[in-house]
Design a protein around this motif. Sequence first.
Motif, PDB file in Angstrom:
ATOM      1  N   PRO A   1      -0.113   6.589  -3.685  1.00  0.00           N
ATOM      2  CA  PRO A   1      -0.123   5.703  -2.517  1.00  0.00           C
ATOM      3  C   PRO A   1      -0.923   6.234  -1.334  1.00  0.00           C
ATOM      4  N   GLU A   2      -0.837   7.512  -1.057  1.00  0.00           N
ATOM      5  CA  GLU A   2      -1.545   8.047   0.108  1.00  0.00           C
ATOM      6  C   GLU A   2      -3.061   8.081  -0.092  1.00  0.00           C
TER       7      GLU A   2
ATOM      8  N   PHE B   1       0.802  -1.213   0.000  1.00  0.00           N
ATOM      9  CA  PHE B   1       0.000   0.000   0.000  1.00  0.00           C
ATOM     10  C   PHE B   1       0.843   1.274   0.000  1.00  0.00           C
ATOM     11  N   TRP B   2       2.170   1.139  -0.048  1.00  0.00           N
ATOM     12  CA  TRP B   2       3.048   2.310  -0.196  1.00  0.00           C
ATOM     13  C   TRP B   2       3.833   2.277  -1.502  1.00  0.00           C
ATOM     14  N   VAL B   3       3.496   1.360  -2.394  1.00  0.00           N
ATOM     15  CA  VAL B   3       4.151   1.286  -3.702  1.00  0.00           C
ATOM     16  C   VAL B   3       3.859   2.561  -4.487  1.00  0.00           C
TER      17      VAL B   3
ATOM     18  N   PRO C   1      -7.997   4.407   6.925  1.00  0.00           N
ATOM     19  CA  PRO C   1      -8.433   3.025   6.763  1.00  0.00           C
ATOM     20  C   PRO C   1      -8.413   2.590   5.300  1.00  0.00           C
ATOM     21  N   ILE C   2      -8.330   1.298   5.123  1.00  0.00           N
ATOM     22  CA  ILE C   2      -8.402   0.684   3.802  1.00  0.00           C
ATOM     23  C   ILE C   2      -9.767   0.007   3.718  1.00  0.00           C
ATOM     24  N   GLN C   3     -10.537   0.373   2.716  1.00  0.00           N
ATOM     25  CA  GLN C   3     -11.863  -0.216   2.531  1.00  0.00           C
ATOM     26  C   GLN C   3     -11.713  -1.671   2.108  1.00  0.00           C
ATOM     27  N   VAL C   4     -12.468  -2.558   2.726  1.00  0.00           N
ATOM     28  CA  VAL C   4     -12.403  -3.985   2.411  1.00  0.00           C
ATOM     29  C   VAL C   4     -13.724  -4.427   1.796  1.00  0.00           C
ATOM     30  N   THR C   5     -13.642  -5.050   0.640  1.00  0.00           N
ATOM     31  CA  THR C   5     -14.787  -5.720   0.041  1.00  0.00           C
ATOM     32  C   THR C   5     -14.588  -7.204   0.266  1.00  0.00           C
ATOM     33  N   GLU C   6     -15.506  -7.828   0.988  1.00  0.00           N
ATOM     34  CA  GLU C   6     -15.386  -9.264   1.278  1.00  0.00           C
ATOM     35  C   GLU C   6     -16.328 -10.058   0.398  1.00  0.00           C
ATOM     36  N   LEU C   7     -15.777 -11.113  -0.180  1.00  0.00           N
ATOM     37  CA  LEU C   7     -16.552 -12.003  -1.038  1.00  0.00           C
ATOM     38  C   LEU C   7     -16.289 -13.439  -0.620  1.00  0.00           C
ATOM     39  N   THR C   8     -17.269 -14.287  -0.838  1.00  0.00           N
ATOM     40  CA  THR C   8     -17.074 -15.711  -0.605  1.00  0.00           C
ATOM     41  C   THR C   8     -16.571 -16.357  -1.887  1.00  0.00           C
TER      42      THR C   8
END
Length: 164
Positions: free
Chosen positions: A102-103, A26-28, A73-80
């Motif tokens: 990156p920021e 996440f800092w690339v 925060p980093i938004q998370v999308t969760e999938l099965t």
Amino acid sequence: MAPRVSVVVLNWNGWEDTVECLESLFWVDYPCFDVVVVDNASEDDSLLRIREYCQGDLVVGSAFFTYNSGNKPIQVTELTEKQVRSKMREKGDRPKSSCQAPEARNHLTLIKSQKNHGFADGNNLGMIYALRNLNPQYILLLNNDTVVDEKFMSEMVNLAGREK
């Protein structure tokens, strides 16, 4: 515009390595990539810890970098797994581009496997998702115990562009 890269990281009972890998990703400095983590049915608290990291509630220690909370925060999308294997998005229903500095980068897709499929099929699950939903020009499979340099992706994409 820079070619889009989808990075697939496979996790199985290794949240410490995975969050260290994610923090470096996440800092690339490369402006156009997506991160997809496939959890291969971990039996520990990997999913909880990855969520805590993304919320900014878990500080990552590393010998390779100094933790910086500026990208949380980093938004998370969760999938099965079932959602990934059975669902294909409608044309035009693509996620918002992740071509950001990156920021400003703040999204991760977390896919939860029903069982441990091993290395090959675990990564296949991440690639299926990326190809159906993210439209990458390149897919990078990255081991979860890898810490990357901020310039590695720019260098890889530049080299790949010269080799075409």
